[in-house]
Design an enzyme around this catalytic site. Structure first.
Site, PDB file in Angstrom:
ATOM      1  N   ALA A 143      -0.034  -0.361  -6.454  1.00  0.00           N
ATOM      2  CA  ALA A 143       1.368  -0.387  -6.029  1.00  0.00           C
ATOM      3  C   ALA A 143       2.174  -1.526  -6.662  1.00  0.00           C
ATOM      4  O   ALA A 143       3.330  -1.345  -7.039  1.00  0.00           O
ATOM      5  CB  ALA A 143       1.434  -0.459  -4.507  1.00  0.00           C
TER       6      ALA A 143
ATOM      7  N   ARG B 206       5.375   8.192  -8.199  1.00  0.00           N
ATOM      8  CA  ARG B 206       4.343   7.981  -7.160  1.00  0.00           C
ATOM      9  C   ARG B 206       5.101   7.807  -5.840  1.00  0.00           C
ATOM     10  O   ARG B 206       5.587   6.713  -5.543  1.00  0.00           O
ATOM     11  CB  ARG B 206       3.501   6.717  -7.429  1.00  0.00           C
TER      12      ARG B 206
ATOM     13  N   CYS C 129     -11.017   0.965  -2.539  1.00  0.00           N
ATOM     14  CA  CYS C 129     -10.115   1.190  -3.668  1.00  0.00           C
ATOM     15  C   CYS C 129     -10.025  -0.047  -4.563  1.00  0.00           C
ATOM     16  O   CYS C 129     -10.973  -0.853  -4.634  1.00  0.00           O
ATOM     17  CB  CYS C 129      -8.734   1.624  -3.178  1.00  0.00           C
TER      18      CYS C 129
ATOM     19  N   ASP D 165      -0.077   0.317  -0.048  1.00  0.00           N
ATOM     20  CA  ASP D 165       0.974   1.005  -0.824  1.00  0.00           C
ATOM     21  C   ASP D 165       2.295   0.961  -0.085  1.00  0.00           C
ATOM     22  O   ASP D 165       3.355   0.904  -0.703  1.00  0.00           O
ATOM     23  CB  ASP D 165       0.574   2.446  -1.127  1.00  0.00           C
TER      24      ASP D 165
ATOM     25  N   ASN E 246      -2.322   3.470   2.596  1.00  0.00           N
ATOM     26  CA  ASN E 246      -3.152   2.972   1.495  1.00  0.00           C
ATOM     27  C   ASN E 246      -4.068   4.118   1.055  1.00  0.00           C
ATOM     28  O   ASN E 246      -4.045   5.214   1.619  1.00  0.00           O
ATOM     29  CB  ASN E 246      -3.950   1.745   1.970  1.00  0.00           C
ATOM     30  N   LYS E 247      -4.870   3.854   0.061  1.00  0.00           N
ATOM     31  CA  LYS E 247      -5.728   4.889  -0.545  1.00  0.00           C
ATOM     32  C   LYS E 247      -6.431   5.749   0.492  1.00  0.00           C
ATOM     33  O   LYS E 247      -6.925   5.242   1.504  1.00  0.00           O
ATOM     34  CB  LYS E 247      -6.742   4.169  -1.452  1.00  0.00           C
TER      35      LYS E 247
ATOM     36  N   LYS F   5       5.965  -4.498  -0.315  1.00  0.00           N
ATOM     37  CA  LYS F   5       5.203  -3.309   0.107  1.00  0.00           C
ATOM     38  C   LYS F   5       5.661  -2.836   1.482  1.00  0.00           C
ATOM     39  O   LYS F   5       5.179  -1.828   1.988  1.00  0.00           O
ATOM     40  CB  LYS F   5       3.705  -3.634   0.175  1.00  0.00           C
TER      41      LYS F   5
HETATM   42  C1  RUB Z   1      -4.240   2.013  -5.228  1.00  0.00           C
HETATM   43  C2  RUB Z   1      -4.312   1.506  -3.833  1.00  0.00           C
HETATM   44  C3  RUB Z   1      -4.217   0.019  -3.633  1.00  0.00           C
HETATM   45  C4  RUB Z   1      -2.744  -0.366  -3.401  1.00  0.00           C
HETATM   46  C5  RUB Z   1      -2.541  -1.868  -3.527  1.00  0.00           C
HETATM   47  O1  RUB Z   1      -3.999   3.398  -5.285  1.00  0.00           O
HETATM   48  O2  RUB Z   1      -4.363   2.238  -2.878  1.00  0.00           O
HETATM   49  O3  RUB Z   1      -4.947  -0.394  -2.516  1.00  0.00           O
HETATM   50  O4  RUB Z   1      -1.918   0.282  -4.340  1.00  0.00           O
HETATM   51  O5  RUB Z   1      -2.818  -2.282  -4.847  1.00  0.00           O
HETATM   52  P1  RUB Z   1      -3.831   4.125  -6.726  1.00  0.00           P
HETATM   53  P2  RUB Z   1      -2.252  -3.662  -5.418  1.00  0.00           P
HETATM   54  O6  RUB Z   1      -5.059   3.832  -7.503  1.00  0.00           O
HETATM   55  O7  RUB Z   1      -3.666   5.559  -6.389  1.00  0.00           O
HETATM   56  O8  RUB Z   1      -2.587   3.549  -7.373  1.00  0.00           O
HETATM   57  O9  RUB Z   1      -2.707  -4.719  -4.439  1.00  0.00           O
HETATM   58  O10 RUB Z   1      -2.874  -3.814  -6.770  1.00  0.00           O
HETATM   59  O11 RUB Z   1      -0.762  -3.558  -5.468  1.00  0.00           O
END
Ligand code: RUB
Length: 314
Positions: free
Chosen positions: A25, A66, A132, A203, A213-214, A239
Site C-alpha cells: 500500500a 488497486r 503477507c 491497506d 489487509n491481505k 492508511k
Molecule cells: C500487501 C499487503 C500489505 C499492505 C501494507 O498486499 O496486504 O500488508 O499493503 O504494506 P499486496 P506496506 O501484495 O496485494 O499489495 O506496509 O508495505 O505499505
C-alpha cells in the site's frame, strides 16, 4: 489521459500497480503520487482549468488500479490539492510536483518512525508471526534486530501471490531468524511455537477501527485472539480512511482467478479470488502509526484530527 504527454508514463505506472509489479500500500501510493507529478511536468496545455481536469482524470485512473488501498487516494488527493488550490498554471504545476515529492519523502519518514515506535514495544527474542509482505511491519523487525532484540519470525506463505516469500527472503537478508509456513498452519504454529505477537501492515483502516489487509488477515487475527496473542498493526497515517468517516465502505479487491489456478486444470469449476479482508476492531490490539499508538476505539477521533476539514477531489 492517453493522448496527453505524460500519458504513457501514467499508463505504465497504472499497469505496474494493477499487475502488482509495484505492490504494497505505501509503495503504490508513493509511485502514483510521483506519476501525477510526472504528468504535471509533461502537461503542454495553456489553461489552468484543463490542467486541473487532466490531473483529476489521471488521479482517478491511478486510484482505480488497486481499490482497497486508501493510501492511493490519500496520496493522490494530497498532490491534487496543489492543482486545485493554486491560481495560475505555473504555480499549480509547481505545487503538484512539490507535494508529490513531499508525499514520497513522508512515506519513507513515516515508515522509519513506525519502525522505531514498534520496535520499542518488542521484547528480546519475541516469537512473532507475520502475514503477507508489509514494509512498515518489516521495518519494525529490522529495527528490533538492529537494537539486538533478535526477533524470531514465522512468515505465512500468503496464497495466492506468495508475498511471504518476499518477506522471508528480506528477513533472512537482514540476519533475522525466519521460518516460512503455509497459511493454514498459522494457528497450529502460533500454539506449538509459542508465538507471542502477530505483526501486520495495513491497506486501509476504517473509522470503526477495522483493518483491511491481505486476505487471510482475519483468520490469522481470529486465531491470535483465540490464543490471547496481541495483534500489532503498523499503519502510516495515510492508511487511515477519511472516506469511512462519512460511511463509505472499503472495497475488497477481487483479482483474476488465474492467480489461484489455471482454468484449464479445473474445467467448469468456479474460482473466487478476493485479495483483502476486513478484520473487526476487536481482533486488533493496537495500530502503531507515525503519530504514535492508536487503539481501535480511537480511530475515528484520529482520522478526524488528521483529515477533518481537508478537501478531497477523488
Ligand atoms: C500487501 C499487503 C500489505 C499492505 C501494507 O498486499 O496486504 O500488508 O499493503 O504494506 P499486496 P506496506 O501484495 O496485494 O499489495 O506496509 O508495505 O505499505
Amino acid at each position: 489521459m492517453p493522448s496527453a504527454p505524460g500519458g504513457s508514463l501514467l499508463q505504465s505506472v497504472r499497469r505496474d500497480i494493477a499487475s502488482m509489479k509495484t505492490r504494497g500500500a505505501g509503495e503504490i501510493g508513493r509511485q502514483a503520487a510521483l506519476a501525477l507529478a510526472g504528468a504535471a511536468k509533461a502537461f503542454r496545455g495553456k489553461s489552468l482549468a484543463e490542467f486541473r481536469s487532466r490531473m483529476r482524470e489521471a488521479a482517478t485512473m491511478l486510484a482505480a488500479a488497486r481499490p482497497t488501498a486508501v493510501s492511493l487516494r490519500n496520496g493522490l488527493n494530497f498532490v491534487l490539492a496543489g492543482a486545485m488550490t493554486q491560481k495560475t498554471l505555473d504555480a499549480a504545476r509547481r505545487e503538484v510536483v512539490l507535494r508529490a515529492e513531499r508525499f514520497a519523502t513522508d512515506v519513507t519518514l513515516a515508515k522509519k518512525r513506525i519502525a522505531e515506535l514498534a520496535a520499542k514495544e518488542l521484547s528480546d527474542a519475541e516469537r512473532i508471526l507475520v502475514h503477507c509482505h508489509s514494509t512498515a511491519a518489516l521495518g519494525a523487525l529490522v529495527e528490533a534486530q538492529r537494537q539486538g532484540k533478535r526477533p524470531i519470525v514465522f512468515a505465512t506463505e500468503t496464497r495466492p501471490f506468495r508475498q511471504g516469500l518476499i518477506t522471508s527472503r528480506f528477513l533472512k537478508e537482514n540476519g533475522i531468524d525466519v521460518t516460512l509456513i503455509v497459511d493454514s498452519a498459522a494457528l497450529h504454529v502460533m500454539e506449538t511455537q509459542r508465538v507471542t505477537r502477530v505483526l501486520l501492515g495495513a491497506d486501509a483502516v476504517a473509522a470503526d477501527g477495522s483493518l483491511y489487509n491481505k486476505i487471510g488477515t482475519r483468520q490469522v487475527t481470529l486465531a491470535a485472539k483465540s490464543l490471547k496473542i496481541p495483534v500489532m498493526v503498523c499503519a502510516e497515517t495515510f492508511k487511515f480512511s477519511p472516506y469511512t468517516l462519512e460511511g463509505e465502505e472499503v472495497v475488497i479487491e477481487e483479482r483474476d482467478a488465474a492467480e489461484i489456478v489455471d482454468a484449464k486444470e479445473l474445467p467448469g469449476v468456479k474460482v473466487h479470488n478476493p485479495v483483502f479482508d476486513r478484520t473487526p476492531p476487536e481482533q486488533v490490539t493496537v495500530f502503531v502509526t507515525d503519530a504514535g499508538r492508536v487503539v481501535p476505539r480511537d480511530v475515528a477521533k484520529f482520522i478526524r484530527a488528521r483529515f477533518g476539514g481537508e478537501k478531497r477531489w477523488i
